[in-house]
Design a protein around this motif. Structure first.
Motif, PDB file in Angstrom:
ATOM      1  N   ARG A 164       0.837  -1.205   0.000  1.00  0.00           N
ATOM      2  CA  ARG A 164       0.000   0.000   0.000  1.00  0.00           C
ATOM      3  C   ARG A 164       0.874   1.257   0.000  1.00  0.00           C
ATOM      4  NH1 ARG A 164      -2.617   3.915   2.752  1.00  0.00           N
ATOM      5  NH2 ARG A 164      -1.072   3.729   4.406  1.00  0.00           N
ATOM      6  N   SER A 165       1.566   1.473  -1.087  1.00  0.00           N
ATOM      7  CA  SER A 165       2.473   2.616  -1.190  1.00  0.00           C
ATOM      8  C   SER A 165       2.303   3.298  -2.534  1.00  0.00           C
ATOM      9  CB  SER A 165       3.925   2.160  -1.026  1.00  0.00           C
ATOM     10  OG  SER A 165       4.823   3.187  -1.407  1.00  0.00           O
ATOM     11  N   PRO A 166       2.084   4.624  -2.565  1.00  0.00           N
ATOM     12  CA  PRO A 166       1.955   5.325  -3.849  1.00  0.00           C
ATOM     13  C   PRO A 166       3.284   5.430  -4.595  1.00  0.00           C
ATOM     14  CG  PRO A 166       1.956   6.901  -2.053  1.00  0.00           C
ATOM     15  CD  PRO A 166       1.908   5.529  -1.424  1.00  0.00           C
ATOM     16  N   PHE A 167       4.397   5.121  -3.928  1.00  0.00           N
ATOM     17  CA  PHE A 167       5.701   5.161  -4.585  1.00  0.00           C
ATOM     18  C   PHE A 167       5.926   3.927  -5.457  1.00  0.00           C
ATOM     19  CE2 PHE A 167       6.160   7.340  -0.458  1.00  0.00           C
ATOM     20  CZ  PHE A 167       6.434   8.622  -0.901  1.00  0.00           C
ATOM     21  N   THR A 168       5.257   2.825  -5.117  1.00  0.00           N
ATOM     22  CA  THR A 168       5.514   1.572  -5.817  1.00  0.00           C
ATOM     23  C   THR A 168       4.262   0.943  -6.425  1.00  0.00           C
ATOM     24  OG1 THR A 168       5.493   0.583  -3.599  1.00  0.00           O
ATOM     25  CG2 THR A 168       7.636   0.909  -4.624  1.00  0.00           C
ATOM     26  N   SER A 169       3.086   1.205  -5.862  1.00  0.00           N
ATOM     27  CA  SER A 169       1.838   0.754  -6.481  1.00  0.00           C
ATOM     28  C   SER A 169       1.466   1.748  -7.568  1.00  0.00           C
ATOM     29  CB  SER A 169       0.706   0.665  -5.449  1.00  0.00           C
ATOM     30  OG  SER A 169      -0.549   0.537  -6.085  1.00  0.00           O
ATOM     31  N   ARG A 170       1.476   1.299  -8.814  1.00  0.00           N
ATOM     32  CA  ARG A 170       1.197   2.179  -9.937  1.00  0.00           C
ATOM     33  C   ARG A 170      -0.193   2.807  -9.825  1.00  0.00           C
ATOM     34  NH1 ARG A 170       3.376   4.991 -14.401  1.00  0.00           N
ATOM     35  NH2 ARG A 170       1.764   5.118 -16.010  1.00  0.00           N
ATOM     36  N   ALA A 171      -1.190   2.019  -9.436  1.00  0.00           N
ATOM     37  CA  ALA A 171      -2.547   2.540  -9.349  1.00  0.00           C
ATOM     38  C   ALA A 171      -2.653   3.641  -8.296  1.00  0.00           C
ATOM     39  CB  ALA A 171      -3.521   1.413  -9.031  1.00  0.00           C
ATOM     40  N   LEU A 172      -2.065   3.426  -7.114  1.00  0.00           N
ATOM     41  CA  LEU A 172      -2.116   4.435  -6.058  1.00  0.00           C
ATOM     42  C   LEU A 172      -1.342   5.682  -6.455  1.00  0.00           C
ATOM     43  CD1 LEU A 172      -1.672   2.266  -2.834  1.00  0.00           C
ATOM     44  CD2 LEU A 172      -3.777   3.241  -3.743  1.00  0.00           C
ATOM     45  N   SER A 178       2.813  10.570  -6.084  1.00  0.00           N
ATOM     46  CA  SER A 178       3.869   9.840  -5.373  1.00  0.00           C
ATOM     47  C   SER A 178       4.639  10.792  -4.463  1.00  0.00           C
ATOM     48  CB  SER A 178       4.809   9.164  -6.376  1.00  0.00           C
ATOM     49  OG  SER A 178       4.104   8.242  -7.176  1.00  0.00           O
ATOM     50  N   THR A 179       3.960  11.243  -3.407  1.00  0.00           N
ATOM     51  CA  THR A 179       4.566  12.142  -2.426  1.00  0.00           C
ATOM     52  C   THR A 179       4.322  11.606  -1.024  1.00  0.00           C
ATOM     53  OG1 THR A 179       2.585  13.497  -2.147  1.00  0.00           O
ATOM     54  CG2 THR A 179       4.090  14.108  -3.953  1.00  0.00           C
ATOM     55  N   ALA A 180       5.068  12.143  -0.061  1.00  0.00           N
ATOM     56  CA  ALA A 180       4.866  11.731   1.328  1.00  0.00           C
ATOM     57  C   ALA A 180       3.465  12.090   1.800  1.00  0.00           C
ATOM     58  CB  ALA A 180       5.909  12.394   2.220  1.00  0.00           C
ATOM     59  N   GLU A 181       2.944  13.210   1.326  1.00  0.00           N
ATOM     60  CA  GLU A 181       1.578  13.612   1.686  1.00  0.00           C
ATOM     61  C   GLU A 181       0.559  12.624   1.141  1.00  0.00           C
ATOM     62  OE1 GLU A 181      -1.192  17.647   1.567  1.00  0.00           O
ATOM     63  OE2 GLU A 181       0.241  17.278  -0.052  1.00  0.00           O
ATOM     64  N   ALA A 182       0.793  12.182  -0.101  1.00  0.00           N
ATOM     65  CA  ALA A 182      -0.116  11.207  -0.696  1.00  0.00           C
ATOM     66  C   ALA A 182      -0.057   9.888   0.053  1.00  0.00           C
ATOM     67  CB  ALA A 182       0.242  11.002  -2.160  1.00  0.00           C
ATOM     68  N   ALA A 183       1.151   9.486   0.470  1.00  0.00           N
ATOM     69  CA  ALA A 183       1.295   8.235   1.210  1.00  0.00           C
ATOM     70  C   ALA A 183       0.527   8.282   2.521  1.00  0.00           C
ATOM     71  CB  ALA A 183       2.774   7.954   1.471  1.00  0.00           C
ATOM     72  N   ALA A 184       0.493   9.452   3.155  1.00  0.00           N
ATOM     73  CA  ALA A 184      -0.181   9.582   4.448  1.00  0.00           C
ATOM     74  C   ALA A 184      -1.686   9.731   4.303  1.00  0.00           C
ATOM     75  CB  ALA A 184       0.386  10.781   5.204  1.00  0.00           C
ATOM     76  N   GLN A 185      -2.157  10.263   3.164  1.00  0.00           N
ATOM     77  CA  GLN A 185      -3.560  10.632   3.059  1.00  0.00           C
ATOM     78  C   GLN A 185      -4.368   9.815   2.061  1.00  0.00           C
ATOM     79  OE1 GLN A 185      -3.966  14.836   2.390  1.00  0.00           O
ATOM     80  NE2 GLN A 185      -2.791  15.397   4.188  1.00  0.00           N
ATOM     81  N   ALA A 216     -13.680  18.562   0.965  1.00  0.00           N
ATOM     82  CA  ALA A 216     -13.468  19.401  -0.209  1.00  0.00           C
ATOM     83  C   ALA A 216     -12.595  18.683  -1.227  1.00  0.00           C
ATOM     84  CB  ALA A 216     -12.802  20.712   0.206  1.00  0.00           C
ATOM     85  N   GLU A 217     -12.785  19.000  -2.507  1.00  0.00           N
ATOM     86  CA  GLU A 217     -11.939  18.454  -3.552  1.00  0.00           C
ATOM     87  C   GLU A 217     -10.514  18.943  -3.357  1.00  0.00           C
ATOM     88  OE1 GLU A 217     -12.545  16.326  -5.777  1.00  0.00           O
ATOM     89  OE2 GLU A 217     -14.675  16.301  -6.242  1.00  0.00           O
ATOM     90  N   GLY A 218      -9.535  18.104  -3.705  1.00  0.00           N
ATOM     91  CA  GLY A 218      -8.142  18.509  -3.590  1.00  0.00           C
ATOM     92  C   GLY A 218      -7.374  18.119  -4.825  1.00  0.00           C
ATOM     93  N   SER A 219      -6.102  18.495  -4.854  1.00  0.00           N
ATOM     94  CA  SER A 219      -5.258  18.110  -5.973  1.00  0.00           C
ATOM     95  C   SER A 219      -4.935  16.634  -5.872  1.00  0.00           C
ATOM     96  CB  SER A 219      -3.960  18.934  -5.949  1.00  0.00           C
ATOM     97  OG  SER A 219      -3.202  18.621  -4.796  1.00  0.00           O
ATOM     98  N   ALA A 220      -4.307  16.090  -6.911  1.00  0.00           N
ATOM     99  CA  ALA A 220      -4.034  14.652  -6.936  1.00  0.00           C
ATOM    100  C   ALA A 220      -3.143  14.236  -5.788  1.00  0.00           C
ATOM    101  CB  ALA A 220      -3.381  14.279  -8.270  1.00  0.00           C
ATOM    102  N   GLY A 221      -2.269  15.117  -5.314  1.00  0.00           N
ATOM    103  CA  GLY A 221      -1.353  14.744  -4.239  1.00  0.00           C
ATOM    104  C   GLY A 221      -1.806  15.184  -2.874  1.00  0.00           C
ATOM    105  N   ALA A 222      -3.017  15.729  -2.758  1.00  0.00           N
ATOM    106  CA  ALA A 222      -3.466  16.267  -1.477  1.00  0.00           C
ATOM    107  C   ALA A 222      -4.370  15.320  -0.719  1.00  0.00           C
ATOM    108  CB  ALA A 222      -4.189  17.591  -1.700  1.00  0.00           C
ATOM    109  N   GLY A 223      -4.590  14.133  -1.236  1.00  0.00           N
ATOM    110  CA  GLY A 223      -5.455  13.192  -0.554  1.00  0.00           C
ATOM    111  C   GLY A 223      -6.903  13.374  -0.953  1.00  0.00           C
TER     112      GLY A 223
END
Length: 390
Positions: A164-172, A178-185, A216-223
């Motif tokens: 479950r990691s956006p750095f390695t799971s292509r779909a996520l 693929s940022t630390a914020e995305a990984a957390a959110q 609220a809607e956010g950017s792709a990396g904002a969760g």
């Protein structure tokens, strides 16, 4: 063990803070009463007014080796059970109706820090025959279904959430960045601003819930905070089978992200076995996680064994080849009803350019030009720890 704090009903009390402090001091001098945790498949029975304090402190020494990148030794929190501090309470309003709250904070005992109340923060109304309405921040239905069949409950080096990691799971990564914020959110664990409904108990073993997240809607990396989904299953004396799904949409376009799970477990007496699949899909990208796990009670403790396979697919043959598998084994030995020692071992084998790794090791990268490139290598880890519930 939990401490039950009875609220002060004297309206002449100077401040709420002083009342709570006094209750805590008094509670520490009294014998603590054991209480049952709130069910996730329906509303709980009404209890006397009060605040219940409970939690877990869990620390382990972890060793992780990431192929040619070397190894790391760390002290980590929450490998057998998440380190946490929980405040919860419920009030009987009469006529089968009750109100309650649940505040669940992460406690990182290795650093002495806490995150309030990031795990769960909800308020609810329950009626014995109608079910429960819950508002706040909570776990997504797919996580409940997935963690229920993992012998390691998605924690530690052998966690079924290793992929479950956006750095390695292509779909996520494509869905949320693929940022630390995305990984957390990314919304495969919890989401904010939810409205939930849980079916009542007493439906012949049928359980289920519906969730709508209205942030609220956010950017792709904002969760992603907008989404909807649910869970439906049946639990008998030995068999538990269920399905769950959660769909979200971000500001990255019109493509929705879909998270779906099916899960089945059976208690044979001499062992408990579970099997299931979790699928993440965004556009042409897929990560399909398949799990089989076994827990065997023995005189030494619970022996846990699991095998998780991540099959990825995308727009090219190279993306299709980025698969990985995880093998985990562990032993949890209880010293008492509240204290246990444990040991876990796990190995991740990557194929193609996949760069999945056990947390806590040397930094890795899936970028071929990076100095810490890890594609196609093996990550191994083991940990020994001590867990205490209070």
């Amino acid at each position: 063990m939990s401490i039950i704090l009875t609220p002060n009903t004297n309206t002449n009390t100077n401040t709420v803070a002083r009342s709570l402090a006094a209750c805590i001091l008094l509670g520490g001098l009294l014998s603590a009463a054991a209480v049952m945790a709130q069910s996730q498949t329906g509303p709980v029975a009404a209890t006397a007014p009060g605040v219940i304090l409970s939690g877990t402190v869990d620390l382990a020494i972890r060793h992780v080796s990431n192929g040619t990148l070397g190894h790391s030794d760390t002290l980590v929190s929450g490998s057998n059970s998440t380190g946490k501090f929980v405040l919860r309470g419920q009030e009987d309003l009469g006529g089968g109706l009750s109100a309650g709250f649940f505040l669940d904070a992460t406690v990182l005992a290795d650093s002495g820090t806490a995150q309030f109340f990031n795990r769960r923060s909800t308020v609810s109304l329950s009626q014995a025959g109608l079910g429960e309405l819950r508002l706040g921040r909570d776990w997504v239905p797919t996580h409940w279904a997935w963690s229920g069949i993992d012998p390691f409950t998605t924690l530690g080096v052998a966690s079924a959430n290793a992929f479950r990691s956006p750095f390695t799971s292509r779909a996520l990564g494509q869905a949320f960045g693929s940022t630390a914020e995305a990984a957390a959110q990314n919304p495969t664990l919890r989401v904010n601003s939810v409205v939930e409904y849980f079916l009542p108990n007493g439906l012949g073993g049928v359980y289920g819930s519906l969730m709508v997240a209205r942030g609220a809607e956010g950017s792709a990396g904002a969760g992603v905070t907008r989404g909807q989904g649910g869970r439906l299953g049946w639990a008998g004396s030995a068999l538990n089978v269920g399905v769950a799904g959660f769909k979200t949409r971000n500001a990255n376009g019109n493509e929705p992200f879909r998270d779906t799970v099916w899960a089945l477990s059976y208690n044979f007496g001499v062992l408990r076995a579970g099997v299931g699949q979790r699928r993440w899909a965004f556009g042409s990208d897929r990560t399909v996680n398949s799990l089989i796990g076994v827990t065997v009670p023995t005189p030494l403790g619970d022996v846990k064994i699991s095998r998780v396979r991540a099959d990825q697919s995308g727009a090219t043959a190279a993306l299709d080849a980025r698969d990985a598998s995880l093998t985990g084994i562990g032993l949890v030995h209880s010293l008492s009803r509240r204290t246990a020692v444990y040991g876990h071992y796990a190995r991740i084998s990557n194929q193609g350019s996949a760069a999945f790794a056990i947390p806590g090791g040397p930094a890795t990268s899936g970028v071929a030009t990076a100095a810490n490139y890890f594609g196609g290598q093996r990550s191994t880890g083991f940990e020994v720890g001590l867990r205490h519930d209070f």
